[in-house]
Enzyme design. Structure first.
Site, PDB file in Angstrom:
ATOM      1  N   HIS A   1      -3.385   4.526   4.898  1.00  0.00           N
ATOM      2  CA  HIS A   1      -4.538   3.628   5.037  1.00  0.00           C
ATOM      3  C   HIS A   1      -5.803   4.328   4.547  1.00  0.00           C
ATOM      4  O   HIS A   1      -6.566   3.800   3.750  1.00  0.00           O
ATOM      5  CB  HIS A   1      -4.682   3.201   6.490  1.00  0.00           C
TER       6      HIS A   1
ATOM      7  N   TYR B   1       4.349   4.511  11.547  1.00  0.00           N
ATOM      8  CA  TYR B   1       4.613   3.076  11.631  1.00  0.00           C
ATOM      9  C   TYR B   1       5.444   2.524  10.473  1.00  0.00           C
ATOM     10  O   TYR B   1       5.716   1.327  10.439  1.00  0.00           O
ATOM     11  CB  TYR B   1       3.301   2.298  11.747  1.00  0.00           C
TER      12      TYR B   1
ATOM     13  N   ARG C   1       0.858  -1.189   0.000  1.00  0.00           N
ATOM     14  CA  ARG C   1       0.000   0.000   0.000  1.00  0.00           C
ATOM     15  C   ARG C   1       0.888   1.231   0.000  1.00  0.00           C
ATOM     16  O   ARG C   1       1.495   1.571   1.004  1.00  0.00           O
ATOM     17  CB  ARG C   1      -0.928  -0.014   1.231  1.00  0.00           C
TER      18      ARG C   1
END
Length: 369
Positions: A268, A277, A264
């Protein structure tokens, strides 16, 4: 039954973990002992769909920043998975997507404006699922997998020639519904292709904190379901693997679990801060594996794609983006009573009182105009 549909034995995991690949990251063709090269017309169709899908995806992100969409889960970088899943299906087959699979839904033939309508606040699925054989996009993780298995089982009981493609992410494999769906599909031998788009993060949780299995494809072993690992940024490999999986399922081969190794590239959703992260270096390491650049290089190398074709496709992509902008700029009709109509099977006195109060306020506003 084809060789790759033999259930993977735990003792052979090392060989099973070699991802199927037909095009390297630089666009060079790769010979595979079980999958033939994808015909050029099919690759061109996939390339076109990927270019359109990325423009659609980027336009949706822009609409979020403009306040015309409430949220959008981008699939930038996962276009190969999206397109291959949709194009592997036959007209009568079903697609069960997640919230991140808007490009797959659009590739299946749903109007892109209708694909995005629920993300601007509409409370129901705007498009007709039965007309397109596409289920509403599911926000809860893995719940759509059970629905997918149910549709496939019902079709099999009715003697219908129907295969179901059930999409999910790596995070969904940590949910109980995932395991229930695989177990039911295996026991009842349902024609379902499970495609796990392993993009490395369940929101912010890395895969290493979800599973220590050598591959998510290996999770099929416990249910007697064949597991196949494929390069999720190689649309040629995905087309070959998913195409054969659908054909085998249609021929009575039962379910199969396909893991697509992808990434990805964007956050998100627009509400996410991925820098908390993952590192910029990690993201950059995947940029060179871009699925669109990979197949474009190959198509140009073999003379199947030229500047004129690219310019025509770019114009088509811009027309698609304009269609999305125009469609989502139009005011949509709203019915205030819908706020109260589907809260309870039988409205409570309090709910009816709130409805009547809103009606009175709207009537007063209308009279004052």
């Amino acid at each position: 039954m084809s060789a790759d549909r033999t259930a993977v034995d735990p003792g052979t995991w090392s060989s099973a973990l070699d991802a199927v690949r037909l095009l390297d990251a630089d666009g060079s063709p790769v010979t595979h002992d079980r999958y033939d090269p994808v015909p050029l017309p099919d690759l061109l169709e996939h390339y076109r769909a990927m270019v359109l899908g990325r423009r659609f995806d980027d336009q949706a992100g822009a609409l979020v920043r403009q306040g015309r969409l409430a949220v959008y889960p981008s699939s930038h970088g996962q276009e190969a998975c999206q397109v291959a899943a949709a194009l592997a299906l036959r007209p009568g087959d079903w697609l069960f997507p997640t919230y991140r699979d808007s490009v797959a839904v659009a590739t299946r033939g749903v109007d892109p404006v209708e694909v995005l309508a629920w993300l601007r606040g509409d409370w129901h699925c705007v498009f007709d699922p039965t007309a397109h054989h596409v289920a509403p996009q599911a926000t809860p993780l893995a719940t759509q997998l059970l629905h997918a298995v149910g549709v496939a089982h019902a079709a099999r009981l009715r003697g219908e020639d129907t295969v179901v493609m059930a999409l999910c992410g790596d995070g969904a494999t940590s949910e109980g519904d995932f395991h229930e769906a695989l177990n039911f599909a295996a026991v009842f031998h349902t024609p379902v292709v499970f495609l796990v788009q392993n993009n490395k993060y369940a929101i912010s949780v890395p895969l290493a904190h979800q599973s220590v299995a050598p591959s998510l494809a290996c999770k099929g072993v416990g249910y007697g379901i064949p597991g196949i690992l494929v390069d999720g940024n190689d649309v040629a490999a995905l087309s070959a693997v998913l195409g054969r999986a659908v054909a085998d399922a249609a021929a009575g081969g039962g379910p199969v679990l396909v893991e697509a190794d992808t990434y990805r590239m964007h956050a998100h959703t627009n509400a996410d801060d991925p820098t908390r992260y993952r590192t910029d270096e990690e993201v950059r390491s995947w940029e060179c594996r871009d699925p669109i650049s990979r197949v474009r290089t190959y198509l140009r190398d073999v003379g199947a794609l030229d500047d004129a074709a690219e310019q025509a496709l770019a114009a088509e992509a811009e027309a698609l983006a304009a269609h999305v902008r125009e469609g989502l700029s139009r005011a949509r009709p709203s019915e205030p009573d819908d706020l109260f109509a589907h809260v309870y099977a039988s409205p409570t006195p309090q709910l009816l009182a709130q409805r009547d109060l809103l009606r009175a306020e709207l009537a007063t506003e209308e009279a004052d105009r």
